[in-house]
Design an enzyme around this catalytic site. Structure first.
Site, PDB file in Angstrom:
ATOM      1  N   ASN A  18       1.952   1.027  -1.947  1.00  0.00           N
ATOM      2  CA  ASN A  18       2.878   2.409  -2.203  1.00  0.00           C
ATOM      3  C   ASN A  18       4.176   2.324  -1.424  1.00  0.00           C
ATOM      4  O   ASN A  18       4.002   2.638  -0.439  1.00  0.00           O
ATOM      5  CB  ASN A  18       2.041   3.555  -1.950  1.00  0.00           C
ATOM      6  CG  ASN A  18       2.561   4.766  -2.208  1.00  0.00           C
ATOM      7  OD1 ASN A  18       3.539   5.121  -2.857  1.00  0.00           O
ATOM      8  ND2 ASN A  18       2.164   5.937  -1.658  1.00  0.00           N
ATOM      9  N   TRP A  19       5.072   1.939  -2.337  1.00  0.00           N
ATOM     10  CA  TRP A  19       6.358   2.010  -1.490  1.00  0.00           C
ATOM     11  C   TRP A  19       6.938   3.291  -0.847  1.00  0.00           C
ATOM     12  O   TRP A  19       7.980   3.165  -0.381  1.00  0.00           O
ATOM     13  CB  TRP A  19       7.418   1.059  -2.323  1.00  0.00           C
ATOM     14  CG  TRP A  19       6.928  -0.497  -2.208  1.00  0.00           C
ATOM     15  CD1 TRP A  19       6.020  -1.174  -1.780  1.00  0.00           C
ATOM     16  CD2 TRP A  19       7.635  -1.369  -3.197  1.00  0.00           C
ATOM     17  NE1 TRP A  19       5.721  -2.503  -1.963  1.00  0.00           N
ATOM     18  CE2 TRP A  19       6.891  -2.615  -3.061  1.00  0.00           C
ATOM     19  CE3 TRP A  19       8.739  -1.191  -4.009  1.00  0.00           C
ATOM     20  CZ2 TRP A  19       7.254  -3.781  -3.831  1.00  0.00           C
ATOM     21  CZ3 TRP A  19       8.978  -2.434  -4.696  1.00  0.00           C
ATOM     22  CH2 TRP A  19       8.214  -3.715  -4.543  1.00  0.00           C
ATOM     23  N   LYS A  20       6.377   4.440  -1.505  1.00  0.00           N
ATOM     24  CA  LYS A  20       6.917   5.552  -1.229  1.00  0.00           C
ATOM     25  C   LYS A  20       8.454   5.881  -1.416  1.00  0.00           C
ATOM     26  O   LYS A  20       8.833   5.284  -2.553  1.00  0.00           O
ATOM     27  CB  LYS A  20       6.542   5.951   0.280  1.00  0.00           C
ATOM     28  CG  LYS A  20       5.000   6.085   0.647  1.00  0.00           C
ATOM     29  CD  LYS A  20       4.780   6.214   1.899  1.00  0.00           C
ATOM     30  CE  LYS A  20       2.994   6.286   1.944  1.00  0.00           C
ATOM     31  NZ  LYS A  20       2.354   6.769   3.291  1.00  0.00           N
ATOM     32  N   HIS A  49      -1.686  12.233  -3.839  1.00  0.00           N
ATOM     33  CA  HIS A  49      -1.532  11.684  -2.484  1.00  0.00           C
ATOM     34  C   HIS A  49      -1.354  12.778  -1.470  1.00  0.00           C
ATOM     35  O   HIS A  49      -0.593  13.949  -1.798  1.00  0.00           O
ATOM     36  CB  HIS A  49      -0.302  10.881  -2.149  1.00  0.00           C
ATOM     37  CG  HIS A  49       0.041   9.901  -1.365  1.00  0.00           C
ATOM     38  ND1 HIS A  49       0.484  10.458  -0.072  1.00  0.00           N
ATOM     39  CD2 HIS A  49      -0.353   8.612  -1.076  1.00  0.00           C
ATOM     40  CE1 HIS A  49       0.360   9.485   0.894  1.00  0.00           C
ATOM     41  NE2 HIS A  49      -0.006   8.136   0.256  1.00  0.00           N
ATOM     42  N   GLU A  63      -7.917   8.507   2.015  1.00  0.00           N
ATOM     43  CA  GLU A  63      -6.991   8.304   2.912  1.00  0.00           C
ATOM     44  C   GLU A  63      -7.017   9.419   3.911  1.00  0.00           C
ATOM     45  O   GLU A  63      -6.494  10.481   3.766  1.00  0.00           O
ATOM     46  CB  GLU A  63      -5.635   8.336   2.239  1.00  0.00           C
ATOM     47  CG  GLU A  63      -5.492   9.355   1.125  1.00  0.00           C
ATOM     48  CD  GLU A  63      -3.727   9.662   0.931  1.00  0.00           C
ATOM     49  OE1 GLU A  63      -3.079   8.940   1.112  1.00  0.00           O
ATOM     50  OE2 GLU A  63      -3.738  10.864   0.186  1.00  0.00           O
ATOM     51  N   GLY A  74       0.445   6.392   8.055  1.00  0.00           N
ATOM     52  CA  GLY A  74       1.726   5.908   8.942  1.00  0.00           C
ATOM     53  C   GLY A  74       1.566   6.261  10.598  1.00  0.00           C
ATOM     54  O   GLY A  74       2.773   6.385  11.023  1.00  0.00           O
ATOM     55  N   SER A 111      -3.076   3.244   7.328  1.00  0.00           N
ATOM     56  CA  SER A 111      -2.448   2.188   8.400  1.00  0.00           C
ATOM     57  C   SER A 111      -3.573   0.911   8.207  1.00  0.00           C
ATOM     58  O   SER A 111      -3.765  -0.068   9.165  1.00  0.00           O
ATOM     59  CB  SER A 111      -2.705   2.572   9.729  1.00  0.00           C
ATOM     60  OG  SER A 111      -1.650   3.661  10.053  1.00  0.00           O
ATOM     61  N   GLY A 140       0.639   1.465   2.382  1.00  0.00           N
ATOM     62  CA  GLY A 140       1.840   2.163   2.669  1.00  0.00           C
ATOM     63  C   GLY A 140       2.891   1.184   3.163  1.00  0.00           C
ATOM     64  O   GLY A 140       3.304   0.112   2.696  1.00  0.00           O
TER      65      GLY A 140
END
Length: 250
Positions: free
Chosen positions: A9-11, A96, A166, A172, A212, A233
């Site tokens: 997921n490149w956000k 998400h 998640e 993150g 993470s 992520g």
């Protein structure tokens, strides 16, 4: 046996040109890949078409980060399932934690989106997870079970659905749930699905871990009996790191 699935997921990262270059680098880093692990990439909306073309023939799925539950209309800033399917998306991430936290996503709107995606013929990655406060209050099970139950309300068939656990406190932050902590919640999710759909369906549904995940901890996490891959992520923004995580699922 459930096939592992690892999705990057490149956000809100990378321009179209940067996204295309990264997708190409991921393909090269994966090499021949492995049939035991399915891989996917979720770039930004503007990059979907270009990344989709870069992924053609690679076996890597094109994934969207979100969608709206209406086909069209006065919904400024939104994108429909038809638009996503037209550029080649095969999965859509729904619910998400960042969508829930920053954009007011609720279990009800998650449910509407899930139904719309499945009706379109695409597949769903349903995200669930508790905050740090909820974990410290001891209500992780209650929160996660509610998100699964409400998200899947009225959904008769979840063959084309993946669940991603998640823990919000691990996204993150550099903090990662231990493999045992993650396994405990994954088992709870599977038991919740069993209560809704029966044992056969619950044993077939794939449950990813997101929070993470890195090349250094992926193998240990993926070795847990109820962890079927990862929703990645930050580490997915590096081709070598992402490829190593995918290979940990092989």
């Amino acid at each position: 046996m459930r096939r592992k699935i690892v999705v990057g997921n490149w956000k809100m990262n990378k321009t179209v040109a940067e996204s295309t270059a990264l997708a190409t680098a991921v393909i090269a880093a994966l090499g021949d890949g492995c049939s035991a692990c399915e891989a996917g990439i979720a770039p930004t909306y503007p990059a979907l078409d270009a990344v989709g073309r870069a992924l053609e023939g690679s076996g890597i799925a094109l994934v969207a980060q979100n969608c709206h539950y209406e086909d069209d209309g006065a919904y400024t800033g939104e994108v429909s399932t038809g638009m996503l399917k037209a550029v080649g998306c095969s999965y859509v991430i729904i619910g998400h934690s960042e969508r829930r936290q920053y954009f007011g996503e609720t279990d009800e709107t998650v449910n509407l989106r899930i139904k719309k995606v499945l009706a379109s013929g695409m597949k769903v990655i349903l995200c669930v997870g508790e905050t740090l406060a909820e974990r410290e209050e001891g209500v992780t099970g209650t929160v996660v079970s509610r998100q699964v139950t409400e998200g899947l309300k009225g959904v008769a068939d979840i063959t084309d659905l993946v669940i991603a656990y998640e823990p919000v406190w691990a996204i993150g932050t550099g903090k990662t749930a231990s493999s045992d902590q993650a396994q405990e919640v994954h088992r709870l999710i599977r038991d919740t699905v069993k209560g809704m759909y029966g044992a056969e369906v619950s044993e077939a549904v794939r449950i990813q871990y997101g929070g993470s995940v890195k090349a250094s901890n992926a193998e240990e996490l993926f070795a847990m009996p109820d962890i079927d891959g990862g929703l990645i992520g930050g580490a997915s923004l590096n081709a070598a790191d992402f490829a190593a995580i995918v290979k940990a699922g092989c």
